[in-house]
Design an enzyme around this catalytic site. Structure first.
Site, short mmCIF file in Angstrom:
data_model
loop_
_atom_site.label_atom_id
_atom_site.label_comp_id
_atom_site.label_asym_id
_atom_site.label_seq_id
_atom_site.Cartn_x
_atom_site.Cartn_y
_atom_site.Cartn_z
N LYS A 1 -22.55 -26.25 6.07
CA LYS A 1 -23.40 -25.49 7.00
C LYS A 1 -22.58 -25.08 8.24
CE LYS A 1 -27.24 -24.62 6.77
NZ LYS A 1 -27.99 -23.47 6.15
N TYR B 1 -22.62 -31.62 2.96
CA TYR B 1 -23.69 -30.66 3.29
C TYR B 1 -23.48 -30.08 4.69
CZ TYR B 1 -28.09 -29.09 5.33
OH TYR B 1 -29.04 -28.38 6.02
N THR C 1 -28.67 -26.04 11.04
CA THR C 1 -29.20 -27.39 11.18
C THR C 1 -28.53 -28.17 12.32
OG1 THR C 1 -29.28 -29.54 10.05
CG2 THR C 1 -27.54 -28.05 9.34
N ASP C 2 -29.26 -29.15 12.85
CA ASP C 2 -28.68 -30.02 13.88
C ASP C 2 -27.54 -30.88 13.33
OD1 ASP C 2 -30.19 -31.79 12.32
OD2 ASP C 2 -31.39 -32.56 13.99
N GLU C 3 -27.49 -31.01 11.98
CA GLU C 3 -26.48 -31.91 11.39
C GLU C 3 -25.06 -31.43 11.63
OE1 GLU C 3 -27.14 -33.58 7.60
OE2 GLU C 3 -29.30 -33.76 7.89
#
Ligand code: NAD
Ligand code: DAU
Length: 341
Positions: free
Chosen positions: A156, A152, A126-128
């Site tokens: 990741k 979260y 994810t970009d997060e």
């Protein structure tokens, strides 16, 4: 190609499995999914049965024995790893399941893949993991340092680094994909877009965190699926690929669009207490995926959001079964009702 897909009963996994089985008549897929609250076996139940190219297995990716057994008994060649705890708000309330699945589960898969000589391992991220951007900062590239802010995104980022370490240390052919915010059919209604649809279509208030000025880069889910497929087929092991939708919108703009599509009043918007540690802005530079994978998003936001809202409107049983919990009973939930049997 014989493929193990993890988390295939979730939002993106469901769309990916539909997409790949339709586009490639030679592919065989084993879907390993624990069926957490976010997993809906009914999404793909019509594909199950004797002679099918699709097999469902309920189980935990952190179960090493089960994973090894599946890789061997199904002669799996490649893994596409979607399974995760995926909701930021839940990670703020209780991060333990995020560590179990996203970190420990990914590690178990990587070890098993190494042991069984898997040819390709696509780790979906994810970009997060890149953290938060200011309003004038350029979009994230694959070289942007990792700076995750929520439990979260930290889990990741940990799994991304493990995956890349398995490439560098053991030569496991791992590819990491990082994507921006997906939207489309089958998204669990705890996420902004289906939540806003569900509430606004009943005339209920739609909660917006903080001032509604947080920006996400929205991508239609099938464009993400095409990117994952491109990485699987043409990506270079050890490489990271960003995918974005070139569609930055504030949350207020997104909810406003949904209200307009439903013919609902803006007065349904309710500003509520902000998410702790809420990232202000994400934006993706997808130049590498475009140049090296020949990928690009094909659905613009106005088209994709109109299609998505139409899908939720024409599949009321899907949302109802999720809300009532009937989807967890599997077969006798929305799938059988939908077909009138
Ligand atoms: P989701 O929450 O809708 O689905 C997750 C699926 O994983 C569910 O079917 C769940 O049952 C399964 N699962 C959870 N724990 C498991 C375990 N221990 N063993 C086996 N299965 C398990 O998630 P999603 O939105 O479809 O996201 C899929 C992947 O894509 C995730 O890795 C997520 O980090 C990543 N991602 C999501 C987005 C997005 O906007 N939704 C964007 C970029 C990347
Ligand atoms: O960026 C990719 C990520 O997108 C994925 O890695 C995650 O798995 C996925 O859940 C998503 O994370 P977000 O936190 O961005 O998605 P969510 O739909 O929860 O929220 C989108 C934005 O809307 C965010 O700024 C918070 C805000 N929001 C969310 C909800 C649920 C609201 O304002 N009100 C809400 O009720």
């Amino acid at each position: 190609m014989r493929l193990l897909v993890t988390g295939g009963c979730g939002f993106i996994g469901t769309n990916f499995i539909h997409h790949l089985l339709e586009s490639d008549p030679t592919v065989h897929i084993v879907n390993l999914d624990k069926l957490t609250y976010a997993g809906n076996r009914g999404n793909l139940a019509h594909l199950e049965g004797p002679g099918s190219r699709y097999t469902f297995v309920q189980g935990d990716i952190a179960n090493a024995e089960l994973v090894r057994h599946l890789l061997g008994s199904h002669a799996i060649e490649a893994i596409v790893h979607f399974a995760a705890e995926s909701h930021v708000d839940r990670s703020i309330v209780d991060s333990a399941p995020f560590i179990h699945t996203n970190v420990v589960g990914t590690h178990v898969l990587l070890e098993a893949a190494r042991e069984m000589g898997i040819h390709r391992f696509v780790h979906v991220s994810t970009d997060e993991v890149y953290g938060s951007l200011g309003p004038d900062e350029p979009p994230f590239t694959e070289d942007t340092p990792l700076a995750p802010n929520s439990p979260y995104s930290a889990s990741k980022a940990a799994s991304d680094l493990l995956a890349l370490a398995f490439f560098h240390t053991y030569g496991l052919p791992v590819l990491v994909t990082r994507c921006s915010n997906n939207y489309g059919p089958y998204q669990f209604p705890e996420k902004l877009i289906p939540l806003a649809f569900r509430r606004a279509s009943r005339g209920e208030p739609v909660p917006i965190y903080g001032d509604g000025g947080n920006v996400r880069d929205w991508i239609y889910v099938l464009d993400h699926c095409a990117g994952v497929e491109a990485a699987l087929r043409r990506g270079l092991p050890g490489r990271v690929y960003n995918f974005g939708g070139d569609a930055e919108r504030t949350n207020l703009e997104v909810v406003g669009t949904i209200l307009d599509l439903l013919g609902a009043s803006r007065s349904l918007i309710r500003f509520v207490t902000d998410r702790p540690g809420h990232d202000r802005r994400y934006a993706m530079n997808s130049r590498r995926a475009k140049a090296e994978l020949g990928w690009q998003p094909t659905t613009d936001f106005p088209t994709g959001i109109a299609h998505t809202i139409r899908w939720y409107q024409t599949h009321p049983n899907w949302l109802e079964s999720v809300e009532s919990g009937a989807y967890r009973q599997f077969m006798d939930s929305w799938y059988t009702k939908e077909r009138g049997v």
